[in-house]
Enzyme design. Sequence first.
Site, short mmCIF file in Angstrom:
data_model
loop_
_atom_site.label_atom_id
_atom_site.label_comp_id
_atom_site.label_asym_id
_atom_site.label_seq_id
_atom_site.Cartn_x
_atom_site.Cartn_y
_atom_site.Cartn_z
N PHE A 1 -12.51 -6.99 12.64
CA PHE A 1 -11.42 -7.50 11.81
C PHE A 1 -10.90 -6.40 10.87
CE2 PHE A 1 -10.04 -9.61 7.81
CZ PHE A 1 -8.87 -10.15 8.31
N GLN A 2 -9.62 -6.27 10.78
CA GLN A 2 -8.96 -5.24 9.97
C GLN A 2 -9.44 -3.84 10.30
OE1 GLN A 2 -8.88 -6.44 5.77
NE2 GLN A 2 -6.89 -7.42 6.16
N MET B 1 25.21 6.24 3.16
CA MET B 1 25.22 7.49 3.91
C MET B 1 25.53 7.23 5.38
SD MET B 1 25.08 10.67 3.41
CE MET B 1 24.10 11.44 2.13
N GLU C 1 0.80 -1.22 0.00
CA GLU C 1 0.00 0.00 0.00
C GLU C 1 0.83 1.28 0.00
OE1 GLU C 1 -0.58 -2.59 1.91
OE2 GLU C 1 -2.64 -3.25 1.55
N LYS D 1 -17.59 0.58 5.12
CA LYS D 1 -18.12 -0.31 4.09
C LYS D 1 -19.62 -0.09 3.85
CE LYS D 1 -17.75 -5.06 2.47
NZ LYS D 1 -17.26 -6.41 2.78
#
Lengths: 584, 191
Positions: free
Chosen positions: A112-113, A481, A50, A162
């Site tokens: 959930f999630q 670096m 993502e 949703k």
Amino acid sequence: MKMSGARIVLECIKRAGVDVVFGLPGGAVLPIYDVLYDFQGLRHVLVRQEAAAGHAAEGYARATGKVGVCLVTSGPAATNLVTALQDAYMDSIPIVAFTGQVPTHLIGNDAFQEADNVGITRSCTKHNFLVKDGKDLGPTIREAFHIAATGRPGPVHVDLPKDVLVKEAELVWPDRVQMRSYNPNYDGHPGQIKRAAKLLVRARKPVLYVGGGVISSDAHVELRELAELTQIPVTQTLMGLGAFPLEHPLSLDMLGMHGSYYANMAVHDADVLIAVGARFDDRVTGRVDAFAPNAEIIHIDIDPSSISKNIKVDIPIVGDCRRVLRALLEAVREEMHEDTPSLAREARKQWLAQLAEWKRQHPFHYDWDDDVIKPQHVIQEISNLTRGEAMIVTGVGQHQMWAAQYYKFKHPRRWFTSGGLGTMGYGLPTAMGVAAAFPDRLVVNIDGDGSFAMNSQELATCHDNDLAVKTVIINNGGHGMVRQWQGIIYKGRFCAIDLGPSPDFVKLADAYGCVGIRATKPSEVVPALEKAFATPGPVVVDVWVDKWEYVFPMVPAGGANTDMILENPNQSTKEKAARAQTGF
Amino acid sequence: MQNGSEPRKHTIAVQVENKFGVLSRVAGLFSARGYNIESLSVGETLDPSVSRMTLVVRGDEFVIEQVTKQLHKLIDVIKVSDLTDDDHVERELMLIRVNAEPQHREEILRTADIFRAKVVDVTPVSFVLEATGDEGKLEALIELLRPMGIQELVRTGKVAIARGPKTRARKAEAPKKARVADDPKVVGFAD
């Protein structure tokens, strides 16, 4: 017309003028993907993680000047996106990020999630919304795009439960956005502009210090006009590169921690410093009390909170860089008509001569080697082969600084790098966004071996979506670096920096269906690059470079810009750098 | 950047959109920058879509300038005014439960009377007093009651409002003058 919330979302994205969405589906946004199945007019690019969707949206936004869009699901998808949001926030990149959310009746239920998406993104976005009712979708998304693109641009996050996506509602798309609490100021104060013009004309050692604001307000034409009219030299920040042609006689290249000797000296000695769309970042100023100590400072910025945040400003001008520069040009012309003090004119000549002298004494330089590839050489050859015209994307680290120093940019919106946040792994996904926006241009991702590995899974996205990104890995077998800082400041106690020989980047490219090329000797560099740029589709060039090459000049953090180290330091310089190390 | 001015308390009035999450945006701004809020009170205004916050913040001029600019930068913030150096009235409400032994009951009541505090609860062993006033008055009351034994006290945090124009003449000059009095330092567009 009534339609599902999911359809409203996609219609709104289309109406906002966006044609590509970078996303990754999941439970909470399935209603949107169901509509997307046969939706016309939006291209969806399926990423592999993502954060990449967020960076790709940034690349799209920076290349086009439009708002970039990404769409991911709830919970872990939203938390993965956080890095990209903060990155866009720090670099003022306009994106709108849509995340799924559990249905409204489950919010707060540890479903959930589920994650508190708006709670998490509140501090890393310009603004965010949780839409609880379908009728609010249109107006909210309209506002989201408006907020992202106007004022000081930035990321806006819209959280979509949703059930709101499933239920039908009326699509409302207001013609214009009016918000009593948000009205950015675009036109600078005329009185302040006049004061600035007077100061500019009379200055003896003026310097223009320009940043990303010039790019995002498309003010490069006005900037060049002002510089040429007044013969004021221009130094650019990391974010500003491309705002002014680097090969222009008035260009002083980049300033700051790894900026040019002449830019840092010029700013130090300046009597008037005109900051345009730049924010006096600590990587630019070094120790603030030693930054431009003799200069009267004019600061043009759209964000009032940037003004006098780090450095006290004498003439603040809040407004859009382009509009302010236009007004300033007019005011300067008027002022020059009246009288330009001849003393100032004479002093100006000496000033430009002094800068030319510094430029001649200490240009960016490195020592050539017949056997080992010098990383700077690779960038120079990329610059030569593409004539400074390519879309250049980078990761974060030494390769990023060399790209900034050695690539000769001519145009704005050709340079994409993570400036404020310094997000490793930024290169490949951002390059995808650039390539999606401009499929016919050459997009080169100059990356490090450490940086590239952080998002190399996106080679699959490049392959599947015909995103012909040419990645050139400046492979020095470690976190260069960090190696440089440990070498110079931490007494050579090298810790946790070595990477490789795993993975074999050529084989990795091959595994993803991309073309892999390797260069290990200086003589192989140009042929490898030529082959990469001539090969269609995504290519990875693995260039093995000298791991002991450091980026110079270097201002040790916490040090003054005039304390910059110009070449491999001896023991006493190292000790001095370590003592100055009060910053980070 | 420091300008060397002494840190002091500022009273800042903030008008915000009455939406969920606004309080958290304001609070987040302070915590993210390491600034400390001494008190904060929020309530609806005449217009139910607008809430009014009164913030008390300690800081030097530089910190306060940043605080006001950052507040203004929040999308849901409509107006920010620093009332500190302008003519304004500020009040705070305090409830205080104090031990009321027989030998002290008279004195507590006398003290309450002097401070125009109301007794809102009485038991054989305690009083609850309700007092309003500015910070100095409430601090003084607390000091006087401390020897009796304070069981618990709770304060609302400060609310503040600008005073109106002093004379009719000035009022007639308005609306400009009235707006200035009402809105002494709109911060955000500092040019």
